[in-house]
Design a protein around this motif. Structure first.
Motif, PDB file in Angstrom:
ATOM      1  N   GLU A   5      36.632  19.171  22.287  1.00 41.67           N
ATOM      2  CA  GLU A   5      37.298  20.562  21.972  1.00 41.67           C
ATOM      3  C   GLU A   5      37.513  20.833  20.554  1.00 41.67           C
ATOM      4  OE1 GLU A   5      39.191  18.508  25.277  1.00 41.67           O
ATOM      5  OE2 GLU A   5      38.037  17.709  23.452  1.00 41.67           O
ATOM      6  N   LYS A   6      37.165  19.968  19.723  1.00 43.62           N
ATOM      7  CA  LYS A   6      36.629  20.506  18.229  1.00 43.62           C
ATOM      8  C   LYS A   6      34.987  20.226  18.008  1.00 43.62           C
ATOM      9  CE  LYS A   6      39.886  16.625  17.312  1.00 43.62           C
ATOM     10  NZ  LYS A   6      40.006  15.217  15.827  1.00 43.62           N
ATOM     11  N   MET A   7      34.127  19.928  18.521  1.00 41.81           N
ATOM     12  CA  MET A   7      32.871  20.854  18.343  1.00 41.81           C
ATOM     13  C   MET A   7      32.715  21.991  18.507  1.00 41.81           C
ATOM     14  SD  MET A   7      30.239  18.806  17.403  1.00 41.81           S
ATOM     15  CE  MET A   7      30.509  17.220  17.543  1.00 41.81           C
ATOM     16  N   LEU A   8      33.372  22.517  19.822  1.00 47.76           N
ATOM     17  CA  LEU A   8      33.702  23.711  19.762  1.00 47.76           C
ATOM     18  C   LEU A   8      34.628  24.593  19.775  1.00 47.76           C
ATOM     19  CD1 LEU A   8      33.864  23.406  24.088  1.00 47.76           C
ATOM     20  CD2 LEU A   8      32.172  24.162  23.422  1.00 47.76           C
ATOM     21  N   GLU A   9      35.148  24.061  18.546  1.00 43.84           N
ATOM     22  CA  GLU A   9      35.829  25.119  17.702  1.00 43.84           C
ATOM     23  C   GLU A   9      35.189  24.874  16.466  1.00 43.84           C
ATOM     24  OE1 GLU A   9      39.678  23.840  16.843  1.00 43.84           O
ATOM     25  OE2 GLU A   9      40.735  23.927  17.946  1.00 43.84           O
ATOM     26  N   LEU A  10      33.969  23.987  16.122  1.00 44.64           N
ATOM     27  CA  LEU A  10      32.930  24.338  14.908  1.00 44.64           C
ATOM     28  C   LEU A  10      32.202  24.998  15.145  1.00 44.64           C
ATOM     29  CD1 LEU A  10      32.293  22.499  12.525  1.00 44.64           C
ATOM     30  CD2 LEU A  10      31.220  21.393  14.021  1.00 44.64           C
ATOM     31  N   GLY A  11      31.931  25.363  16.242  1.00 47.86           N
ATOM     32  CA  GLY A  11      30.318  26.052  17.198  1.00 47.86           C
ATOM     33  C   GLY A  11      29.446  25.378  16.693  1.00 47.86           C
ATOM     34  N   GLU A  12      28.269  26.502  16.954  1.00 46.05           N
ATOM     35  CA  GLU A  12      26.595  25.768  17.148  1.00 46.05           C
ATOM     36  C   GLU A  12      26.446  25.565  15.356  1.00 46.05           C
ATOM     37  OE1 GLU A  12      22.676  27.404  17.979  1.00 46.05           O
ATOM     38  OE2 GLU A  12      24.196  27.727  19.851  1.00 46.05           O
ATOM     39  N   GLU A  13      26.938  26.689  14.982  1.00 51.53           N
ATOM     40  CA  GLU A  13      26.110  27.291  13.146  1.00 51.53           C
ATOM     41  C   GLU A  13      26.973  26.552  12.451  1.00 51.53           C
ATOM     42  OE1 GLU A  13      23.668  28.844  11.765  1.00 51.53           O
ATOM     43  OE2 GLU A  13      23.306  29.459  14.210  1.00 51.53           O
ATOM     44  N   GLY A  14      27.974  25.237  13.001  1.00 52.78           N
ATOM     45  CA  GLY A  14      29.044  24.586  12.121  1.00 52.78           C
ATOM     46  C   GLY A  14      28.020  23.491  12.243  1.00 52.78           C
ATOM     47  N   VAL A  15      27.684  22.897  13.761  1.00 50.34           N
ATOM     48  CA  VAL A  15      26.890  22.253  13.888  1.00 50.34           C
ATOM     49  C   VAL A  15      24.901  21.782  13.578  1.00 50.34           C
ATOM     50  CG1 VAL A  15      25.770  20.816  16.370  1.00 50.34           C
ATOM     51  CG2 VAL A  15      27.399  21.668  16.076  1.00 50.34           C
ATOM     52  N   ILE A  16      24.714  23.142  13.115  1.00 55.42           N
ATOM     53  CA  ILE A  16      23.930  23.285  12.586  1.00 55.42           C
ATOM     54  C   ILE A  16      23.604  22.945  10.884  1.00 55.42           C
ATOM     55  CG2 ILE A  16      22.011  24.493  11.384  1.00 55.42           C
ATOM     56  CD1 ILE A  16      22.141  25.795  14.010  1.00 55.42           C
ATOM     57  N   ALA A  17      24.673  22.668  10.462  1.00 52.84           N
ATOM     58  CA  ALA A  17      24.540  22.274   9.076  1.00 52.84           C
ATOM     59  C   ALA A  17      24.993  20.904   8.992  1.00 52.84           C
ATOM     60  CB  ALA A  17      26.575  22.800   8.584  1.00 52.84           C
ATOM     61  N   HIS A  18      25.126  20.815   9.622  1.00 52.45           N
ATOM     62  CA  HIS A  18      25.525  18.951   9.933  1.00 52.45           C
ATOM     63  C   HIS A  18      24.180  18.588   9.821  1.00 52.45           C
ATOM     64  CE1 HIS A  18      30.008  18.707   8.690  1.00 52.45           C
ATOM     65  NE2 HIS A  18      29.602  19.663   9.676  1.00 52.45           N
ATOM     66  N   ILE A  19      23.585  18.689  11.092  1.00 50.91           N
ATOM     67  CA  ILE A  19      22.720  18.289  11.335  1.00 50.91           C
ATOM     68  C   ILE A  19      21.097  18.189  11.412  1.00 50.91           C
ATOM     69  CG2 ILE A  19      23.793  17.393  13.825  1.00 50.91           C
ATOM     70  CD1 ILE A  19      22.058  18.746  15.556  1.00 50.91           C
ATOM     71  N   LYS A  20      21.109  19.117  10.029  1.00 48.32           N
ATOM     72  CA  LYS A  20      19.551  20.327  10.113  1.00 48.32           C
ATOM     73  C   LYS A  20      18.637  19.026   9.526  1.00 48.32           C
ATOM     74  CE  LYS A  20      21.296  22.450   5.765  1.00 48.32           C
ATOM     75  NZ  LYS A  20      21.729  23.396   5.042  1.00 48.32           N
ATOM     76  N   THR A  21      19.005  17.632   9.764  1.00 53.75           N
ATOM     77  CA  THR A  21      18.150  16.765   8.650  1.00 53.75           C
ATOM     78  C   THR A  21      17.641  16.457   9.796  1.00 53.75           C
ATOM     79  OG1 THR A  21      19.610  15.252   8.151  1.00 53.75           O
ATOM     80  CG2 THR A  21      19.193  16.939   6.498  1.00 53.75           C
ATOM     81  N   ILE A  22      17.844  15.937  11.237  1.00 51.58           N
ATOM     82  CA  ILE A  22      17.255  16.243  11.960  1.00 51.58           C
ATOM     83  C   ILE A  22      16.027  16.536  12.776  1.00 51.58           C
ATOM     84  CG2 ILE A  22      17.884  14.923  14.669  1.00 51.58           C
ATOM     85  CD1 ILE A  22      20.867  14.202  13.539  1.00 51.58           C
ATOM     86  N   GLY A  23      15.147  15.606  13.400  1.00 51.02           N
ATOM     87  CA  GLY A  23      14.174  17.176  14.370  1.00 51.02           C
ATOM     88  C   GLY A  23      14.653  17.443  15.509  1.00 51.02           C
ATOM     89  N   LEU A  24      14.044  18.514  15.203  1.00 46.29           N
ATOM     90  CA  LEU A  24      14.727  19.440  16.767  1.00 46.29           C
ATOM     91  C   LEU A  24      16.052  19.645  16.559  1.00 46.29           C
ATOM     92  CD1 LEU A  24      12.175  17.613  19.561  1.00 46.29           C
ATOM     93  CD2 LEU A  24      11.781  19.436  18.364  1.00 46.29           C
TER      94      LEU A  24
END
Length: 215
Positions: free
Chosen positions: A66-85
């Motif tokens: 539920e919290k992840m959906l609130e964060l949204g795709e761009e919010g996820v990207i901001a955290h994991i952009k150092t990871i491949g793919l």
């Protein structure tokens, strides 16, 4: 394909692994079944160290679907952009989270088939979750385990599925629960790919690998 080691040799090898580390743990950081699924899925073509560095911040703000959906795709990207793919992985994180909320009441399913149906979750990820979270004797075969299984003949096989089956068929039942962790840690730190650390290996005398290193 080489035959697996004799049963008694297997017993001795796993007794040694057990004596060295009775309760081996995975190295991916997580706080619940949901964050474990994500951490393992994100680790594809990435190191555990790199994934942990990225997910500490992510899981601090979103440790449920539920919290992840609130964060949204761009919010996820901001955290994991150092990871491949990372872009494709971020899409899968959101898709997976939506399915969990809509179809499973926000809970991670405990069956392999249900886990494998989730975006970004393959057999290896499903087996890691089944083993680490629910304690099933599931065997998640990665490149380390594939290498160790064949070099030592603990679980020889021509592909990862064959090695998984070989572990299930050959490793004594009492060691099935932790087998994949012992093997992956052995492959990661001792039986490494390029120059295995044979002199420091606790099963050197039982291992049939002919190209043992001397230093």
């Amino acid at each position: 394909m080489s035959k697996a080691l004799p049963y008694q040799t297997q017993v001795e090898i796993f007794h040694r692994f057990q004596a060295a580390e009775a309760e081996p743990k995975g190295e991916l950081e997580h706080v619940n079944a949901y964050t474990l699924v994500l951490a393992v899925a994100l680790s594809a073509q990435a190191t555990d160290v790199g994934v942990n560095k990225a997910t500490r911040g992510l899981f601090a703000v979103a440790d449920t679907p539920e919290k992840m959906l609130e964060l949204g795709e761009e919010g996820v990207i901001a955290h994991i952009k150092t990871i491949g793919l990372y872009r494709n992985k971020a899409k899968n994180v959101i898709k997976l989270s939506r399915i969990l909320v809509e179809d499973y009441g926000g809970e991670v399913p405990s069956s392999r088939a249900a886990l494998e149906s989730l975006p970004g979750v393959g057999r290896k990820t499903a087996n890691v979750v089944l083993n680490m979270w629910w304690g099933h004797p599931a065997q998640a075969v990665d490149t380390h385990i594939f290498r160790v299984g064949n070099r030592t003949r603990l679980a020889p096989g021509k592909d990862v599925v064959a090695v998984e089956r070989a572990i299930e068929d050959n490793v004594p039942a009492e060691f099935q629960r932790h087998a994949h962790h012992w093997l992956i840690l052995h492959g990661r730190y001792t039986c490494v790919a390029r120059k295995p650390k044979c002199p420091a290996c606790l099963i050197r005398d039982l291992c049939p690998f002919e190209e043992k290193t001397q230093e």
